[in-house]
Design an enzyme around this catalytic site. Structure first.
Site, PDB file in Angstrom:
ATOM      1  N   GLU A 283       0.746  -0.901   0.135  1.00  0.00           N
ATOM      2  CA  GLU A 283       0.194   0.387  -0.228  1.00  0.00           C
ATOM      3  C   GLU A 283       0.329   1.060  -0.102  1.00  0.00           C
ATOM      4  O   GLU A 283       1.965   1.731   0.880  1.00  0.00           O
ATOM      5  CB  GLU A 283      -0.863  -0.024   1.242  1.00  0.00           C
ATOM      6  CG  GLU A 283      -1.570  -0.862   0.977  1.00  0.00           C
ATOM      7  CD  GLU A 283      -2.605  -1.145   2.359  1.00  0.00           C
ATOM      8  OE1 GLU A 283      -4.204  -1.667   1.960  1.00  0.00           O
ATOM      9  OE2 GLU A 283      -2.929  -0.311   3.235  1.00  0.00           O
ATOM     10  N   ARG A 301      -1.917 -10.902   2.925  1.00  0.00           N
ATOM     11  CA  ARG A 301      -3.039 -12.014   2.223  1.00  0.00           C
ATOM     12  C   ARG A 301      -3.933 -11.339   1.433  1.00  0.00           C
ATOM     13  O   ARG A 301      -3.556 -10.039   1.199  1.00  0.00           O
ATOM     14  CB  ARG A 301      -3.357 -12.085   4.380  1.00  0.00           C
ATOM     15  CG  ARG A 301      -3.866  -9.844   4.074  1.00  0.00           C
ATOM     16  CD  ARG A 301      -5.192  -9.731   4.846  1.00  0.00           C
ATOM     17  NE  ARG A 301      -4.933  -8.068   5.496  1.00  0.00           N
ATOM     18  CZ  ARG A 301      -5.868  -7.206   5.061  1.00  0.00           C
ATOM     19  NH1 ARG A 301      -6.436  -7.598   4.254  1.00  0.00           N
ATOM     20  NH2 ARG A 301      -6.087  -5.870   5.526  1.00  0.00           N
TER      21      ARG A 301
HETATM   22  P1  ADP Z   1      -3.763   1.059   8.671  1.00  0.00           P
HETATM   23  O1  ADP Z   1      -3.188  -0.882   8.894  1.00  0.00           O
HETATM   24  O2  ADP Z   1      -4.870   0.675   9.330  1.00  0.00           O
HETATM   25  O3  ADP Z   1      -5.416  -0.129   7.701  1.00  0.00           O
HETATM   26  P2  ADP Z   1      -2.735   2.424   7.030  1.00  0.00           P
HETATM   27  O4  ADP Z   1      -1.145   3.034   7.611  1.00  0.00           O
HETATM   28  O5  ADP Z   1      -2.591   1.723   6.052  1.00  0.00           O
HETATM   29  O6  ADP Z   1      -3.514   1.730   8.388  1.00  0.00           O
HETATM   30  O7  ADP Z   1      -3.620   3.711   6.561  1.00  0.00           O
HETATM   31  C1  ADP Z   1      -4.658   3.456   6.455  1.00  0.00           C
HETATM   32  C2  ADP Z   1      -5.432   4.804   5.686  1.00  0.00           C
HETATM   33  O8  ADP Z   1      -5.720   5.993   6.312  1.00  0.00           O
HETATM   34  C3  ADP Z   1      -5.089   5.864   4.388  1.00  0.00           C
HETATM   35  O9  ADP Z   1      -5.640   4.651   3.414  1.00  0.00           O
HETATM   36  C4  ADP Z   1      -4.957   6.495   4.602  1.00  0.00           C
HETATM   37  O10 ADP Z   1      -6.465   7.516   4.160  1.00  0.00           O
HETATM   38  C5  ADP Z   1      -5.199   7.297   5.679  1.00  0.00           C
HETATM   39  N1  ADP Z   1      -3.596   7.223   5.740  1.00  0.00           N
HETATM   40  C6  ADP Z   1      -2.377   6.565   6.357  1.00  0.00           C
HETATM   41  N2  ADP Z   1      -1.723   7.023   6.516  1.00  0.00           N
HETATM   42  C7  ADP Z   1      -1.143   8.580   6.752  1.00  0.00           C
HETATM   43  C8  ADP Z   1      -0.916   9.645   6.326  1.00  0.00           C
HETATM   44  N3  ADP Z   1       0.841   9.809   6.861  1.00  0.00           N
HETATM   45  N4  ADP Z   1      -1.253  10.977   6.174  1.00  0.00           N
HETATM   46  C9  ADP Z   1      -2.744  11.313   5.364  1.00  0.00           C
HETATM   47  N5  ADP Z   1      -3.821   9.865   5.733  1.00  0.00           N
HETATM   48  C10 ADP Z   1      -3.254   8.596   5.844  1.00  0.00           C
END
Ligand code: ADP
Length: 676
Positions: A283, A301
C-alpha cells in the site's frame, strides 16, 4: 488443475473465516475439486458459509476471541476434518505469524506467505525499515526504537504538523490520531499508546507526516515458492470512512504511467527483499498534487478488494494462492499478465451513513441482487447481523470495457440491489458513485467530507415517496393477512385491496422509521392513491391493470419492493430502503416523548455492549463530559452528557448487552442548567 499431484498436495482446505470471504474461497476450492471445511461460532450456526461447505465444525461461542481467533480450536477442527491446508481469508488470524507457525508445526499448509514475511510486514515500524533498506520511499516520519514521549515530540516537530500518530501493530484504520499542534501532542500520544496497547497488545508508535489530500494506491503482488514474483497492477482505494475503504477500483483513474511504473517497481523491490511467495498487497499514499507515492504498509494476505484485480486480469487470486501454497509455479509470467477494462467495487456495510457510519444490527428480511454485477455476499435472506463481527455484509463489483461502463454498471447494481431489514450504506454508495468528484476519477481520502460537507442524508423527496408507499402497503393489508409475506403493493391483489380497504375515507397514520417520524394521510380517490405527508402531496397514481398484473404509475418508474410484518413495513426502491413502524394515528400513545427529549437520559444509540462506565452514582458531570462507552462491531462509541448535573441512576453494568433506545443512565440536571 488438480492440486493432488503438486509437491505439497492439497485435497481439502479448512477456511478459518466467515462471511463473504469464506464463501469466496469455497467457490474456487469447489471449482478445483478441493473439499471445503468451514468453521463457525455459535452466532454463525446458520450462516451461509456453514451451509456451503462440505463439512462444518463449531469452534466456540460468538466472541471472535473465543472462536475465529482461537488458534487451538481452529487447529483441532483442521485435525478432526483431516484438512491438508488452512486458508485464513482476511482479518482474524490472516496476519498472525504465530498462527502460521502453529499451522506448519501441525503439518498443515498455511495458504499464505511464510511466518517470517507475516512477521516482518506485520509491524509498521519494521516494514518501513525494510522498505527504506530496499530503497522504497516511505512517508516522511519517525519509526525509531526510542519511544520516549520527549523524543516523539521532538520528532513530530521536525516532521512538521500536522502529523499522524500510528500504532505500529495497527490495522483496519484503528490506532491513528492526527495532531495539528505541538500542544496537543502529548495527550494524543498517551491516548494512542493506550488504545494500541488495548487493541493490539503492543503500544509501539510511529509518526508520519499527515498528507493533506492523499490518494490511497496499492499494488497487488503474487509470488510462488519457486522464486517467481509478479505484480497484478494497481488499485485505487481512496474513498474511505474512518480510514477504512468503501470504494475500490482498478486501474487507478487519472494516474500518469510514470507513477504507475514507480508503484510497480517499489512493490516488486519490497516483495523481492522479503522473498514474498503468496498473494499480498503493498500500500502507498500519494498527495493528489504530487507524483511521489510513499510506501504505507504491506498486507500479507488476500485483500477485501481483490475482485477488481481479478476482473481486469482474468486471474483467480484464490487459485493462485492455493497453487503457490501447494508448491506449484504461478501459471503466468509478468509479460503474459494483461489488464483489460476497468472494475469498481463497493463495500456494503451494515452502517448508518446518515449517522457518521455508526454500525447497525438486525435481521435481514430480504437479500436479492440482480444480475450484471458480481455480488460477493456473506449474508442471505434471514441472516442475523450481529455486533460480534465486522460490519461488511457484501461487496458489489462491476466490470466494464472502460471506467464509464464499469461505473454505470455499478450504479445500476446499487440501485437494483434489494436489502431489507437492516440499514446499510447502499443508498450512500449509490449517491457517492454519481458524485462528479468520484465519477470524474478525482477522489482523495477526503472524498466524503468534500462531497458531503454536512454529512450524507437521503434525498428528501425520495424519502417522502418511500414513506408514502410504505403507508399504502400498510393500508393495503388488513390484520387477517399472514404475519409476513412478500408483496408488491402494485400487484393485482394488493392494488384491489388498497382501493377497497381504504375507500372512501381518509386513513390517518403515524410512521416512525430510521430517518425520523411523520404523519401521513392515505386517500383513495377517482384519480388514484394520494398520500399527504410532511405537507406534501404524493400522488401514487391510479392502478393500471395490464395482462393480469396491476401496477401504479410511480414517478420514477422503478418498482417498490415491500414486506410487511404486523405494523412494520420494510420497503425499498432504487437503492434506498427503510423499515417503518406504522400505526393508525388514533392508537398513538401520547405520553412517552418526555424523558428522551429533556436530554437528561443517556440512551443506547444502538444495540451493543457497555464497555466502560466513566461515572459513579452521585458524580457531578459537566455538559459534554464522557459518561460511558459502548462497543458494537469493533467500533467504540463514547456517550456524553447532554446536560450538566448529578448522576441519578445507572441502569447498566459493564459487559451488559443493551438494545438500541434503552435508557442507561439518568442525570439530575444542576440548578444552573435548569434555569438557563
Ligand atoms: P491500517 O493498517 O490501519 O489500515 P494504514 O497505514 O494502511 O492503516 O492507513 C489507512 C488509511 O489511513 C490510509 O488509506 C489513509 O487514508 C489514511 N492515512 C494513513 N497514513 C496517512 C498519512 N500519513 N497521511 C494522511 N492519511 C493517512
Amino acid at each position: 488443475m488438480s492440486l493432488l499431484l503438486s509437491p505439497r498436495p492439497i485435497a481439502s482446505v479448512l477456511i478459518a473465516n466467515r462471511g463473504e470471504i469464506a464463501l469466496r474461497i469455497m467457490r474456487t476450492c469447489t471449482r478445483l475439486g478441493i473439499r471445503t471445511v468451514a468453521v463457525y461460532s455459535d452466532a454463525d450456526a446458520q450462516a451461509p458459509h456453514v451451509k456451503a461447505a462440505d463439512e462444518a465444525i463449531r469452534i466456540g461461542p460468538p466472541p471472535a476471541r473465543a472462536s475465529y481467533l482461537d488458534i487451538d480450536a481452529i487447529l483441532a477442527a483442521a485435525k478432526q476434518a483431516g484438512a491438508d491446508a488452512i486458508h485464513p481469508g482476511y482479518g482474524f488470524l490472516s496476519e498472525n505469524a504465530t498462527f502460521v507457525k502453529r499451522c506448519e508445526a501441525a503439518g498443515l499448509i498455511f495458504v499464505g506467505p511464510s511466518a517470517k514475511a507475516v512477521e516482518q510486514m506485520g509491524s509498521k515500524i519494521e516494514s518501513k525499515r525494510i522498505a527504506e533498506a530496499a530503497d522504497v520511499p516511505t512517508v516522511p516520519g519517525y519509526h525509531g526504537a526510542d519511544q520516549s514521549a520527549a523524543t516523539l515530540l521532538r520528532e513530530a516537530g521536525r516532521i512538521g504538523f500536522p502529523v499522524l500518530i500510528k500504532a505500529s501493530a495497527g490495522g483496519g484504520g484503528r490506532g491513528m490520531r492526527r495532531v495539528d499542534d505541538a500542544k496537543d501532542f502529548e495527550t494524543a500520544l498517551a491516548a494512542a499508546k493506550a488504545e494500541a496497547e488495548a487493541a493490539f497488545g503492543d503500544g509501539s508508535i510511529l509518526l508520519e507526516k499527515f498528507i493533506l489530500n492523499p490518494r490511497h494506491l496499492e499494488v497487488q503482488l503474487a509470488g510462488d515458492r519457486t522464486g517467481n514474483l509478479v505484480h497484478l497492477f494497481e488499485r485505487d482505494c481512496s474513498v474511505q470512512r474512518n480510514n477504512q475503504k468503501l470504494l475500490e477500483e482498478a486501474p487507478a483513474p487519472n494516474l500518469p504511467d510514470s507513477v504507475r511504473a514507480k508503484l510497480f517497481d517499489a512493490a516488486l523491490k519490497l516483495g523481492r527483499t522479503i522473498g514474498y511467495d503468496s498473494a499480498g498487497t503493498v500500500e502507498f499514499i500519494m498527495d493528489r498534487d504530487s507524483d511521489e507515492p510513499y510506501f504505507l504498509e504491506m498486507n500479507t494476505r488476500l485483500q477485501v478488494e481483490h475482485p477488481v484485480t481479478e476482473f481486469i486480469t482474468g486471474i483467480d487470486l484464490v487459485e493462485w494462492q492455493l497453487l503457490a501454497a501447494a508448491g506449484e509455479k504461478l501459471p503466468l509470467a509478468q509479460d503474459k499478465i494483461r489488464a483489460r477494462g476497468h472494475a469498481i467495487e463497493a463495500r456494503i456495510t451494515a452502517e448508518r451513513a446518515d449517522l457518521g457510519f455508526q454500525s447497525a444490527t438486525g435481521k435481514l428480511l430480504a437479500v436479492d441482487a440482480q444480475h450484471g454485477a458480481r455480488f460477493d455476499s456473506g449474508v442471505e435472506t434471514g441472516s442475523q447481523v450481529s455486533l460480534y463481527y465486522d460490519s461488511m455484509l457484501a461487496k458489489l463489483i462491476a466490470h466494464g470495457a472502460d471506467r464509464a461502463a464499469a461505473l454505470t454498471r455499478l450504479g445500476k447494481g446499487l440501485s437494483e440491489l434489494t436489502l431489507l431489514g437492516v440499514p446499510t450504506i447502499q443508498p450512500f454508495l449509490r449517491d457517492a458513485v454519481r458524485q462528479p468528484l468520484f465519477a470524474d476519477g478525482h477522489a482523495t481520502t477526503r472524498f466524503i467530507e468534500t462531497a458531503y460537507p454536512n454529512g450524507w442524508k437521503p434525498d428528501a423527496e425520495e424519502l417522502r415517496s418511500l414513506r408514502a408507499a410504505a403507508c399504502v402497503v400498510w393500508a393495503a393489508l388488513d390484520s387477517a393477512e399472514p404475519a409476513a409475506q412478500w408483496i408488491s403493493p402494485w400487484d393485482r391483489r394488493s392494488a384491489v385491496r388498497v382501493t377497497s380497504a381504504v375507500r372512501p375515507a381518509k386513513t390517518s397514520l403515524h410512521l416512525v422509521d430510521e430517518y425520523g417520524q411523520c404523519d401521513a394521510d392515505v386517500q383513495v380517490g377517482h384519480d388514484g392513491i394520494v398520500v399527504e405527508l410532511d405537507g406534501a402531496s404524493i400522488d401514487l397514481g391510479r392502478p393500471v391493470t395490464e395482462g393480469g398484473k396491476t401496477t401504479l404509475a410511480s414517478p420514477s418508474g422503478s418498482a417498490f419492493i415491500a414486506l410487511r410484518d404486523r405494523n412494520v413495513v420494510s420497503i425499498t426502491r432504487a437503492g434506498l430502503s427503510l423499515s417503518a413502524s406504522i400505526r393508525l394515528r388514533i392508537e398513538m400513545p401520547r405520553e412517552h416523548a418526555n424523558l428522551e427529549k429533556s436530554g437528561n437520559a443517556i440512551e443506547a444509540p444502538l444495540h451493543g455492549v457497555v464497555s466502560q462506565l466513566h461515572v459513579a452514582l452521585g458524580d457531578t458531570v459537566e455538559r459534554g463530559a464522557p459518561i460511558m462507552q459502548m462497543e458494537a462491531m469493533k467500533l467504540i462509541h463514547t456517550l456524553r452528557a447532554q446536560v450538566a448535573g448529578r448522576i441519578e441512576q445507572i441502569r447498566c453494568n459493564v459487559g451488559d448487552t443493551v438494545p438500541a433506545g434503552a435508557i442507561l443512565i439518568t442525570i439530575a440536571p444542576s440548578e444552573i442548567e435548569e434555569k438557563s
